[in-house]
Design an enzyme around this catalytic site. Sequence first.
Site, PDB file in Angstrom:
ATOM      1  N   LYS A  88      21.566  20.770   6.891  1.00 53.01           N
ATOM      2  CA  LYS A  88      20.353  19.939   6.804  1.00 53.01           C
ATOM      3  C   LYS A  88      20.492  18.559   7.454  1.00 53.01           C
ATOM      4  CE  LYS A  88      17.718  22.005   5.511  1.00 53.01           C
ATOM      5  NZ  LYS A  88      17.200  23.101   6.386  1.00 53.01           N
TER       6      LYS A  88
ATOM      7  N   HIS B 187      28.296  25.228  10.321  1.00 50.49           N
ATOM      8  CA  HIS B 187      28.520  24.202   9.282  1.00 50.49           C
ATOM      9  C   HIS B 187      29.938  24.297   8.738  1.00 50.49           C
ATOM     10  CE1 HIS B 187      24.206  23.857   9.314  1.00 50.49           C
ATOM     11  NE2 HIS B 187      23.986  24.997   8.705  1.00 50.49           N
TER      12      HIS B 187
ATOM     13  N   SER C 269      17.003  17.184   1.491  1.00 48.90           N
ATOM     14  CA  SER C 269      16.618  18.263   2.409  1.00 48.90           C
ATOM     15  C   SER C 269      17.284  19.582   2.003  1.00 48.90           C
ATOM     16  CB  SER C 269      17.027  17.863   3.834  1.00 48.90           C
ATOM     17  OG  SER C 269      16.661  18.845   4.755  1.00 48.90           O
TER      18      SER C 269
HETATM   19  P1  A3P Z   1      13.890  17.312   6.182  1.00 47.19           P
HETATM   20  O1  A3P Z   1      14.096  18.452   5.232  1.00 47.19           O
HETATM   21  O2  A3P Z   1      14.375  15.998   5.625  1.00 47.19           O
HETATM   22  O3  A3P Z   1      12.512  17.221   6.709  1.00 47.19           O
HETATM   23  P2  A3P Z   1      18.856  21.533   9.822  1.00 47.19           P
HETATM   24  O4  A3P Z   1      18.322  21.948  11.137  1.00 47.19           O
HETATM   25  O5  A3P Z   1      20.263  21.052   9.877  1.00 47.19           O
HETATM   26  O6  A3P Z   1      18.614  22.566   8.784  1.00 47.19           O
HETATM   27  O7  A3P Z   1      18.069  20.226   9.386  1.00 47.19           O
HETATM   28  C1  A3P Z   1      16.751  20.284   8.917  1.00 47.19           C
HETATM   29  C2  A3P Z   1      16.224  18.873   8.823  1.00 47.19           C
HETATM   30  O8  A3P Z   1      16.043  18.357  10.161  1.00 47.19           O
HETATM   31  C3  A3P Z   1      14.868  18.831   8.148  1.00 47.19           C
HETATM   32  O9  A3P Z   1      14.831  17.591   7.453  1.00 47.19           O
HETATM   33  C4  A3P Z   1      13.927  18.846   9.349  1.00 47.19           C
HETATM   34  O10 A3P Z   1      12.645  18.358   9.059  1.00 47.19           O
HETATM   35  C5  A3P Z   1      14.683  17.930  10.306  1.00 47.19           C
HETATM   36  N1  A3P Z   1      14.261  18.117  11.704  1.00 47.19           N
HETATM   37  C6  A3P Z   1      14.227  19.252  12.402  1.00 47.19           C
HETATM   38  N2  A3P Z   1      13.737  19.033  13.651  1.00 47.19           N
HETATM   39  C7  A3P Z   1      13.455  17.717  13.720  1.00 47.19           C
HETATM   40  C8  A3P Z   1      12.903  16.878  14.746  1.00 47.19           C
HETATM   41  N3  A3P Z   1      12.526  17.352  15.924  1.00 47.19           N
HETATM   42  N4  A3P Z   1      12.758  15.563  14.469  1.00 47.19           N
HETATM   43  C9  A3P Z   1      13.130  15.061  13.258  1.00 47.19           C
HETATM   44  N5  A3P Z   1      13.639  15.802  12.254  1.00 47.19           N
HETATM   45  C10 A3P Z   1      13.807  17.120  12.478  1.00 47.19           C
END
Ligand code: A3P
Length: 303
Positions: A48, A103, A133
């Site tokens: 996340k 991860h 998140s």
């Molecule tokens: P939130 O849950 O805080 O919104 P991962 O890809 O490691 O699973 O991370 C997911 C997190 O990255 C989520 O955070 C998601 O909204 C955020 N995220 C994904 N794409 C993004 C983007 N283009 N800009 C900003 N945040 C992004």
Amino acid sequence: MEDKPAPFKGDKVINGFRWPPMVCDDMPEELRKFKVRDDDVFIVTYPKSGTNWTTEILKNIVCGGDLEKVKEYGDHGPPLEYFNFFKKCDSFPTDKPRVMMTHVPVDILPKEVFEGKGKVVYVGRNPKDTAVSFWHFIKERRFLEEYEKWENFLAAYLKPDMMCGSWFDINLKYYEHRDAKNFLFLTYEGMKLDHKGCVIQLCDFVSRHLTNEQVDLIVNNTTFSNMKSKFTGKLPDMKQLGNLPKLTAMGDPNQKFSIMRKGVVGDWKTQFTVAQNELFDEIYNEKMKGSSLRRRVLFEIDA
Ligand code: A3P
């Protein structure tokens, strides 16, 4: 009546480390031996922390911002360690770089990476937003009931035996490699503050020399709102996994799913109570004592 695969539930302990249930017993040993190609790019994060965002940027970079070419890459797929997906990656075409997400803790990353093969982009995110998140993700996927209540999740998150590892252990250990030639250490908050600057930094890191127009295109292709339409309502494409072990659903396949939740810095303030925040800060200060990683961690930004 059609038999639906049972959703994954619970966790799995291998050599004392708690993994999500999608991990096979031989993964830690086998992933270490994974054959790395010179043009491989590994996007490594604590869950996340912007894994999919960074992966989408990297795929755009190697495709020069051409979304038709990015499409040829298919879905991001699961992280390398789930369902032994790394075995599937062995047969990926050699005509374009593999952009792979993981991860795993540093001691499980393929050995050849530490001999200078391939490139590693590590993305860290402040531990409070990461926790919020992660909790939403687990709640939505419903694979670990004991983490479904926020206070239970937070208590587990602060312990060393947290599923996927402790934020502190994973981040502090990867941070030690930040100066290796084939490592780049970025942060989610840094990407939020200067999206274009980070795209340029990533282009340099993977030696792709793009025009300013291409860079602007990539920034636009990877904004939160543009990624949201592409990444909403889809579970990872399990078909990509072929006949690997434990092929089944990861949560309810009918459930609408998005990794794109809020995409902001500082959302933790809407979730933590004052007491939870105080306890968190106490533990954070203790664990981060003496590490310069502290200077990279931003709990809020002016954006
Ligand atoms: P939130 O849950 O805080 O919104 P991962 O890809 O490691 O699973 O991370 C997911 C997190 O990255 C989520 O955070 C998601 O909204 C955020 N995220 C994904 N794409 C993004 C983007 N283009 N800009 C900003 N945040 C992004």
